[in-house]
Design a protein around this motif. Sequence first.
Motif, PDB file in Angstrom:
ATOM      1  N   LEU A 296      47.420 -24.692  19.363  1.00  0.00           N
ATOM      2  CA  LEU A 296      47.920 -23.762  20.375  1.00  0.00           C
ATOM      3  C   LEU A 296      47.668 -24.305  21.781  1.00  0.00           C
ATOM      4  O   LEU A 296      48.526 -24.211  22.665  1.00  0.00           O
ATOM      5  N   TYR A 297      46.484 -24.873  21.978  1.00  0.00           N
ATOM      6  CA  TYR A 297      46.145 -25.403  23.300  1.00  0.00           C
ATOM      7  C   TYR A 297      47.021 -26.607  23.654  1.00  0.00           C
ATOM      8  O   TYR A 297      47.594 -26.679  24.741  1.00  0.00           O
ATOM      9  N   THR A 298      47.138 -27.558  22.729  1.00  0.00           N
ATOM     10  CA  THR A 298      47.922 -28.759  23.024  1.00  0.00           C
ATOM     11  C   THR A 298      49.413 -28.443  23.106  1.00  0.00           C
ATOM     12  O   THR A 298      50.145 -29.079  23.873  1.00  0.00           O
ATOM     13  N   TYR A 299      49.856 -27.463  22.349  1.00  0.00           N
ATOM     14  CA  TYR A 299      51.258 -27.027  22.423  1.00  0.00           C
ATOM     15  C   TYR A 299      51.600 -26.573  23.840  1.00  0.00           C
ATOM     16  O   TYR A 299      52.641 -26.935  24.398  1.00  0.00           O
ATOM     17  N   LYS A 300      50.694 -25.802  24.419  1.00  0.00           N
ATOM     18  CA  LYS A 300      50.925 -25.287  25.771  1.00  0.00           C
ATOM     19  C   LYS A 300      50.689 -26.370  26.821  1.00  0.00           C
ATOM     20  O   LYS A 300      51.493 -26.539  27.749  1.00  0.00           O
ATOM     21  N   LYS A 301      49.617 -27.110  26.673  1.00  0.00           N
ATOM     22  CA  LYS A 301      49.267 -28.104  27.683  1.00  0.00           C
ATOM     23  C   LYS A 301      50.335 -29.186  27.814  1.00  0.00           C
ATOM     24  O   LYS A 301      50.728 -29.564  28.920  1.00  0.00           O
ATOM     25  N   PHE A 302      50.799 -29.695  26.674  1.00  0.00           N
ATOM     26  CA  PHE A 302      51.776 -30.781  26.701  1.00  0.00           C
ATOM     27  C   PHE A 302      53.216 -30.284  26.627  1.00  0.00           C
ATOM     28  O   PHE A 302      54.135 -31.083  26.487  1.00  0.00           O
TER      29      PHE A 302
ATOM     30  N   SER B 191      51.505 -30.625  40.126  1.00  0.00           N
ATOM     31  CA  SER B 191      52.079 -29.413  40.704  1.00  0.00           C
ATOM     32  C   SER B 191      51.351 -28.142  40.303  1.00  0.00           C
ATOM     33  O   SER B 191      51.677 -27.064  40.769  1.00  0.00           O
ATOM     34  N   ILE B 192      50.358 -28.266  39.398  1.00  0.00           N
ATOM     35  CA  ILE B 192      49.672 -27.073  38.888  1.00  0.00           C
ATOM     36  C   ILE B 192      48.255 -27.007  39.428  1.00  0.00           C
ATOM     37  O   ILE B 192      47.520 -27.981  39.393  1.00  0.00           O
ATOM     38  N   SER B 193      47.864 -25.860  39.904  1.00  0.00           N
ATOM     39  CA  SER B 193      46.492 -25.672  40.374  1.00  0.00           C
ATOM     40  C   SER B 193      45.529 -25.755  39.215  1.00  0.00           C
ATOM     41  O   SER B 193      45.803 -25.274  38.127  1.00  0.00           O
ATOM     42  N   MET B 194      44.356 -26.347  39.453  1.00  0.00           N
ATOM     43  CA  MET B 194      43.364 -26.481  38.406  1.00  0.00           C
ATOM     44  C   MET B 194      42.397 -25.296  38.364  1.00  0.00           C
ATOM     45  O   MET B 194      41.431 -25.310  37.630  1.00  0.00           O
ATOM     46  N   SER B 195      42.652 -24.293  39.156  1.00  0.00           N
ATOM     47  CA  SER B 195      41.748 -23.149  39.182  1.00  0.00           C
ATOM     48  C   SER B 195      41.693 -22.475  37.823  1.00  0.00           C
ATOM     49  O   SER B 195      42.713 -22.197  37.214  1.00  0.00           O
ATOM     50  N   ARG B 196      40.491 -22.213  37.337  1.00  0.00           N
ATOM     51  CA  ARG B 196      40.364 -21.541  36.053  1.00  0.00           C
ATOM     52  C   ARG B 196      40.193 -20.036  36.220  1.00  0.00           C
ATOM     53  O   ARG B 196      39.963 -19.323  35.259  1.00  0.00           O
ATOM     54  N   SER B 197      40.280 -19.553  37.431  1.00  0.00           N
ATOM     55  CA  SER B 197      40.097 -18.125  37.657  1.00  0.00           C
ATOM     56  C   SER B 197      41.327 -17.328  37.258  1.00  0.00           C
ATOM     57  O   SER B 197      41.232 -16.150  36.947  1.00  0.00           O
TER      58      SER B 197
ATOM     59  N   ASN C 271      42.641 -27.653  32.472  1.00  0.00           N
ATOM     60  CA  ASN C 271      41.461 -28.017  33.232  1.00  0.00           C
ATOM     61  C   ASN C 271      40.584 -28.919  32.387  1.00  0.00           C
ATOM     62  O   ASN C 271      40.693 -28.958  31.159  1.00  0.00           O
ATOM     63  N   GLU C 272      39.715 -29.634  33.045  1.00  0.00           N
ATOM     64  CA  GLU C 272      38.975 -30.694  32.374  1.00  0.00           C
ATOM     65  C   GLU C 272      38.039 -30.172  31.293  1.00  0.00           C
ATOM     66  O   GLU C 272      37.832 -30.826  30.271  1.00  0.00           O
ATOM     67  N   LYS C 273      37.448 -29.005  31.499  1.00  0.00           N
ATOM     68  CA  LYS C 273      36.501 -28.487  30.510  1.00  0.00           C
ATOM     69  C   LYS C 273      37.200 -28.163  29.195  1.00  0.00           C
ATOM     70  O   LYS C 273      36.728 -28.527  28.117  1.00  0.00           O
ATOM     71  N   LEU C 274      38.312 -27.462  29.280  1.00  0.00           N
ATOM     72  CA  LEU C 274      39.038 -27.146  28.053  1.00  0.00           C
ATOM     73  C   LEU C 274      39.623 -28.405  27.423  1.00  0.00           C
ATOM     74  O   LEU C 274      39.709 -28.511  26.196  1.00  0.00           O
ATOM     75  N   ASP C 275      40.007 -29.358  28.251  1.00  0.00           N
ATOM     76  CA  ASP C 275      40.489 -30.632  27.706  1.00  0.00           C
ATOM     77  C   ASP C 275      39.410 -31.299  26.861  1.00  0.00           C
ATOM     78  O   ASP C 275      39.690 -31.868  25.800  1.00  0.00           O
ATOM     79  N   ALA C 276      38.164 -31.238  27.335  1.00  0.00           N
ATOM     80  CA  ALA C 276      37.057 -31.827  26.576  1.00  0.00           C
ATOM     81  C   ALA C 276      36.811 -31.049  25.293  1.00  0.00           C
ATOM     82  O   ALA C 276      36.601 -31.628  24.222  1.00  0.00           O
ATOM     83  N   ILE C 277      36.835 -29.726  25.390  1.00  0.00           N
ATOM     84  CA  ILE C 277      36.578 -28.882  24.223  1.00  0.00           C
ATOM     85  C   ILE C 277      37.627 -29.105  23.140  1.00  0.00           C
ATOM     86  O   ILE C 277      37.312 -29.114  21.945  1.00  0.00           O
ATOM     87  N   TYR C 278      38.872 -29.310  23.550  1.00  0.00           N
ATOM     88  CA  TYR C 278      39.941 -29.506  22.573  1.00  0.00           C
ATOM     89  C   TYR C 278      40.287 -30.980  22.367  1.00  0.00           C
ATOM     90  O   TYR C 278      41.308 -31.297  21.756  1.00  0.00           O
ATOM     91  N   ASN C 279      39.424 -31.878  22.877  1.00  0.00           N
ATOM     92  CA  ASN C 279      39.544 -33.305  22.585  1.00  0.00           C
ATOM     93  C   ASN C 279      40.958 -33.812  22.875  1.00  0.00           C
ATOM     94  O   ASN C 279      41.575 -34.525  22.064  1.00  0.00           O
ATOM     95  N   VAL C 280      41.452 -33.450  24.050  1.00  0.00           N
ATOM     96  CA  VAL C 280      42.843 -33.717  24.391  1.00  0.00           C
ATOM     97  C   VAL C 280      43.142 -35.212  24.458  1.00  0.00           C
ATOM     98  O   VAL C 280      44.222 -35.657  24.053  1.00  0.00           O
TER      99      VAL C 280
END
Length: 279
Positions: free
Chosen positions: A47-53, A89-95, A105-114
Motif C-alpha cells: 500500500l505504501y509503495t503503491y502510493k509513493k511510486f 514538488s511535494i512538501s516533506m511535512s509529516r504534519s 518522508n524519509e522515516k516511512l521510507d526507512a520503515i518500508y525499506n523503500v
Amino acid sequence: MLKLLWPQNDASFLDPDNRSSHIEINIPTYQHGVKEDSMDLQIKSLLYTYKKFRIYKLDHFVDTSDNVSDEYVQLTYSDKPKYDEILDSISMSRSDHSSDSYLINEKLDAIYNVHYFKKMFLDDPYRILIDFPKNKFRSMMILSDAPNDVALPTLDEGFKFLVLLSDSTDDEYRRVILNSPLYKEHEIKYDVKLKILNKVLDKQRREHPEGFNQDIKYKIVRTYLIKLAFHIQVMRIFKTTLPLNLTPEEENEFHDNVKNSVRVRIERESIKLANRSTP
C-alpha cells in the motif's frame, strides 16, 4: 523479516502511547516464496509503495537509457513528470496526514525499506517489456494467504489484492490468476491466457508431483507474468510492423524474427544488470 529498533523520541508518530526507549518495527524484505514477509506486512508495504511510486500512473515503459540517473533506470508516468520531479514538488511535512506529502518522508521510507523495494522492483531484465513494472506490482498483490490483522484493502480500479494458497488445485490457480487484473490494459483473448497458464501449470506438476509450496506458487505467477508480457510485446511489434502482401510462410518467419529480437533485448538487459552487480 527484518526488525528495526527506532528511538522512541523520534517515533511518536508510530505509536504515541508507547513509553519505552525504543519501538521495534518489522521491516519488509520483499522476498518471495517461503521467505516472504507476513501477509499483514506485505499488504502494508505494498500500500505504501503503491502510493509513493504512483504505480497506478506508471507509463508503458521505464527509461532504461544509459544516460539516466538512478543506476540506469527511471520510472516514467502517464501524466509525464518523472519521480524525482514529483519529489521536488511535494512538501516533506509529516504534519499533513491527509495528503500525499505525509506518505513521502524519509522515516516511512526507512520503515518500508523503500530503497530495497525499488531495487527489487526495477532490477529485472523484463522491465523493458510494455507495462511490465505495473503488472509485476499486480503479481505481488497475489498473496499466499489471507492476512491476520487487516482486511484486504480496495485500491483503484485495476489493482486488487487476491489470495492464492500454494496448495490450491489447478482449477483454483486458473480461477485466481486468469481473473486477476494482470495486463488488463491489453485485450488478450481468454483462450490465449489459458493456454499460457496451462503450460506453466503442467510443467510445474510434472516437476513437482508431490505438490506445490510457496516457492512454486511464486514461480507459477512469475512465469505466467513473463510469458504473457512476452506474448503481448511480440504481438504489439508484429502487428505494427508487419509488411503487406506476405505469404503465410513469410508471416510465420516474420513473427519468429520478432520473437527473436525481443529475446535479444531481454538478454542484453540481463547482461547490463549482471555487469552492474559485478564489482
